[in-house]
Motif scaffolding. Structure first.
Motif, PDB file in Angstrom:
ATOM      1  N   HIS A  52      20.768  -3.687  11.075  1.00 30.90           N
ATOM      2  CA  HIS A  52      19.644  -3.702  11.292  1.00 30.90           C
ATOM      3  C   HIS A  52      19.539  -4.737  12.118  1.00 30.90           C
ATOM      4  N   ALA A  53      19.443  -2.944  11.114  1.00 30.42           N
ATOM      5  CA  ALA A  53      19.510  -3.520  11.821  1.00 30.42           C
ATOM      6  C   ALA A  53      19.706  -4.489  11.589  1.00 30.42           C
ATOM      7  N   PRO A  54      20.128  -6.075  13.828  1.00 30.25           N
ATOM      8  CA  PRO A  54      20.162  -6.632  13.520  1.00 30.25           C
ATOM      9  C   PRO A  54      20.227  -6.799  12.568  1.00 30.25           C
ATOM     10  N   SER A  55      20.700  -6.955  10.190  1.00 31.41           N
ATOM     11  CA  SER A  55      20.670  -7.164  10.310  1.00 31.41           C
ATOM     12  C   SER A  55      20.911  -8.327  10.473  1.00 31.41           C
ATOM     13  N   ALA A  89      27.752  -1.190  16.133  1.00 29.76           N
ATOM     14  CA  ALA A  89      27.090  -2.038  15.138  1.00 29.76           C
ATOM     15  C   ALA A  89      27.729  -3.412  15.079  1.00 29.76           C
ATOM     16  N   ALA A  90      29.053  -3.453  15.146  1.00 30.41           N
ATOM     17  CA  ALA A  90      29.756  -4.735  15.115  1.00 30.41           C
ATOM     18  C   ALA A  90      29.411  -5.583  16.331  1.00 30.41           C
ATOM     19  N   PHE A  91      29.383  -4.966  17.501  1.00 33.79           N
ATOM     20  CA  PHE A  91      29.071  -5.700  18.730  1.00 33.79           C
ATOM     21  C   PHE A  91      27.656  -6.269  18.675  1.00 33.79           C
ATOM     22  N   ALA A  92      26.714  -5.479  18.181  1.00 32.36           N
ATOM     23  CA  ALA A  92      25.333  -5.951  18.078  1.00 32.36           C
ATOM     24  C   ALA A  92      25.242  -7.166  17.165  1.00 32.36           C
ATOM     25  N   CYS A  94      22.416  -1.076  20.961  1.00 30.95           N
ATOM     26  CA  CYS A  94      23.723  -0.864  20.332  1.00 30.95           C
ATOM     27  C   CYS A  94      23.584  -0.678  18.828  1.00 30.95           C
ATOM     28  N   TRP A  95      22.686  -1.467  18.220  1.00 30.74           N
ATOM     29  CA  TRP A  95      22.494  -1.355  16.769  1.00 30.74           C
ATOM     30  C   TRP A  95      21.998   0.031  16.375  1.00 30.74           C
ATOM     31  N   TYR A  96      20.973   0.508  17.057  1.00 32.37           N
ATOM     32  CA  TYR A  96      20.414   1.806  16.695  1.00 32.37           C
ATOM     33  C   TYR A  96      21.358   2.948  17.054  1.00 32.37           C
ATOM     34  N   MET A  97      22.165   2.783  18.106  1.00 37.16           N
ATOM     35  CA  MET A  97      23.195   3.786  18.376  1.00 37.16           C
ATOM     36  C   MET A  97      24.231   3.801  17.262  1.00 37.16           C
ATOM     37  N   ARG A 137      25.069   6.915  14.416  1.00 40.36           N
ATOM     38  CA  ARG A 137      26.388   7.502  14.228  1.00 40.36           C
ATOM     39  C   ARG A 137      26.944   7.350  12.812  1.00 40.36           C
ATOM     40  N   ILE A 138      26.696   6.209  12.173  1.00 41.73           N
ATOM     41  CA  ILE A 138      27.344   5.973  10.882  1.00 41.73           C
ATOM     42  C   ILE A 138      26.362   5.748   9.740  1.00 41.73           C
ATOM     43  N   GLY A 139      25.061   5.674  10.016  1.00 37.72           N
ATOM     44  CA  GLY A 139      24.081   5.519   8.957  1.00 37.72           C
ATOM     45  C   GLY A 139      23.776   4.072   8.636  1.00 37.72           C
ATOM     46  N   ALA A 140      22.613   3.851   8.055  1.00 37.14           N
ATOM     47  CA  ALA A 140      22.156   2.492   7.762  1.00 37.14           C
ATOM     48  C   ALA A 140      23.028   1.818   6.713  1.00 37.14           C
ATOM     49  N   GLU A 141      23.508   2.590   5.727  1.00 35.48           N
ATOM     50  CA  GLU A 141      24.324   1.984   4.668  1.00 35.48           C
ATOM     51  C   GLU A 141      25.565   1.317   5.241  1.00 35.48           C
ATOM     52  N   ARG A 142      26.273   2.048   6.065  1.00 38.75           N
ATOM     53  CA  ARG A 142      27.529   1.533   6.610  1.00 38.75           C
ATOM     54  C   ARG A 142      27.286   0.564   7.752  1.00 38.75           C
ATOM     55  N   ALA A 143      26.277   0.815   8.563  1.00 40.70           N
ATOM     56  CA  ALA A 143      26.017  -0.091   9.686  1.00 40.70           C
ATOM     57  C   ALA A 143      25.608  -1.473   9.206  1.00 40.70           C
ATOM     58  N   THR A 144      24.830  -1.542   8.120  1.00 44.38           N
ATOM     59  CA  THR A 144      24.368  -2.834   7.627  1.00 44.38           C
ATOM     60  C   THR A 144      25.525  -3.693   7.135  1.00 44.38           C
ATOM     61  N   LEU A 145      26.643  -3.088   6.798  1.00 42.37           N
ATOM     62  CA  LEU A 145      27.818  -3.873   6.409  1.00 42.37           C
ATOM     63  C   LEU A 145      28.209  -4.853   7.509  1.00 42.37           C
ATOM     64  N   PHE A 146      28.000  -4.445   8.740  1.00 46.26           N
ATOM     65  CA  PHE A 146      28.449  -5.270   9.861  1.00 46.26           C
ATOM     66  C   PHE A 146      27.574  -6.507  10.058  1.00 46.26           C
ATOM     67  N   SER A 147      26.441  -6.584   9.360  1.00 49.12           N
ATOM     68  CA  SER A 147      25.642  -7.802   9.432  1.00 49.12           C
ATOM     69  C   SER A 147      26.405  -8.996   8.887  1.00 49.12           C
TER      70      SER A 147
END
Length: 340
Positions: free
Chosen positions: A320-323, A12-15, A230-233, A237-247
């Motif tokens: 979000h993705a991107p996002s 998520a961070a890389f994306a 990469c974003w959707y992977m 793995r970690i869910g939308a809540e946590r992945a969106t933090l990396f935006s």
């Protein structure tokens, strides 16, 4: 944080870093037709993704119910094409930092919305981390001049960013990251092409200049193909809540790369904002070991791998993705403003 969560966080961070860097590279697309450029970008990305699916890779699409297709269409229309259109419209009467700041609030909205949709309370570490990320994004970008229309369109852009993260969750499990990326890109290309014809007519697409062609290719091959997968992977793995933090890393990446093309400077405010974003990501993503889901307390089944997600009933491991999008110095423009 276990190995699965670590890999999801890194993906998520890389994306998001790719998206932030793309804002600087895509500053040359300001004069290219918006919708036509989006249609070219997503069409090329779809073509590049198809060979990655392998033989029979599109088979799950045949079993996708109509309701899921509507969700895919909404994901492409709201989270991709609609998001970019809202940012473009906002920047007509507002400085780029304005939509960037509001879109930077996406982690907070997702941290509240996803649990509510599942009938549970927001996870406190994720919510606290999201607030830190939003404050950090504001610090990196600052605020700019705007009017009511600029704020309204910026709110629409925020809705698009949230939609990009949330709408993907139920269709991610049956399709997987690669097929979902290819599918939404194909649908987005069709939607953008229709919009281009309606808005620009015969001027919807033109032969791009060499610099514009390079930017469109970067968008399609790197930001969309690599970034979306990469974003959707990461979401898986970690869910939308946590992945969106990396935006929150998007404005940081944009601020770091803007000086390379003399489009901005990285000063003390950007450094402080970057530190706040980093702290928010660390708190909310579980890097500090402080982001367990409340679901286990409620007696609901837990994931034996240690991963949790925003919609475990539909997606066992599941921004979000991107996002999304921040533009510290007006670098992001028109046809290129989509993150992973």
């Amino acid at each position: 944080m276990n190995a699965t969560s670590r890999s999801g966080a890194l993906l998520a961070a890389f994306a998001c870093v790719l998206v932030g860097a793309s804002f600087t590279a895509n500053s040359v697309l300001g004069a290219y037709p918006y919708a036509g450029g989006q249609a070219l970008r997503y069409a090329l990305a779809c073509l590049l993704l198809l060979p990655l699916l392998g033989r029979g890779g599109t088979a799950p699409l045949r079993a996708l119910p109509p309701r899921a297709w509507l969700r895919v269409a909404a994901l492409a229309g709201i989270g991709m094409v609609g998001f970019n259109l809202a940012v473009l419209a906002a920047e007509r009467t507002a400085e780029p930092a304005v939509p960037g700041v509001l879109v930077g609030c996406a982690p907070v909205v997702v941290a509240v919305l996803v649990p509510l949709l599942e009938g549970r309370r927001p996870t406190r570490p994720v919510l606290y981390g999201a607030v830190l990320v939003a404050v950090g994004a504001l610090t990196v970008q600052g605020w700019g001049r705007t009017d009511l229309a600029g704020i309204a369109w910026s709110v629409c852009a925020l809705g698009g960013e949230v939609g990009f993260a949330v709408l993907a969750v139920p269709v991610l499990r049956p399709l997987g990251p690669k097929l979902l990326s290819a599918t939404v890109c194909g649908v987005a290309a069709l939607e953008a092409a229709v919009l281009a014809v309606l808005v620009d007519g015969a001027q919807a697409v033109r032969v791009p200049a060499p610099a514009e062609a390079a930017a469109l290719l970067w968008q399609a091959a790197v930001v969309t193909v690599v970034g979306f997968v990469c974003w959707y992977m990461g979401v898986q793995r970690i869910g939308a809540e946590r992945a969106t933090l990396f935006s929150g890393l998007i404005p940081v990446s944009a601020a770091l790369t803007a000086p390379l093309v003399a489009a901005g400077a990285y000063g003390p405010a950007q450094a402080v904002g970057s530190a706040l974003v980093g702290a928010g990501v660390a708190v909310g993503s579980g890097v500090l070991g402080a982001a367990p889901h409340r679901r286990a307390r409620a007696g609901a089944p837990t994931d034996p791998t240690g991963t949790t997600g925003p919609d475990d009933a539909a997606l066992r491991a599941a921004p979000h993705a991107p996002s999304a999008a921040a533009d510290p110095d007006g670098v992001a423009r028109r046809a290129g403003e989509r993150r992973p």
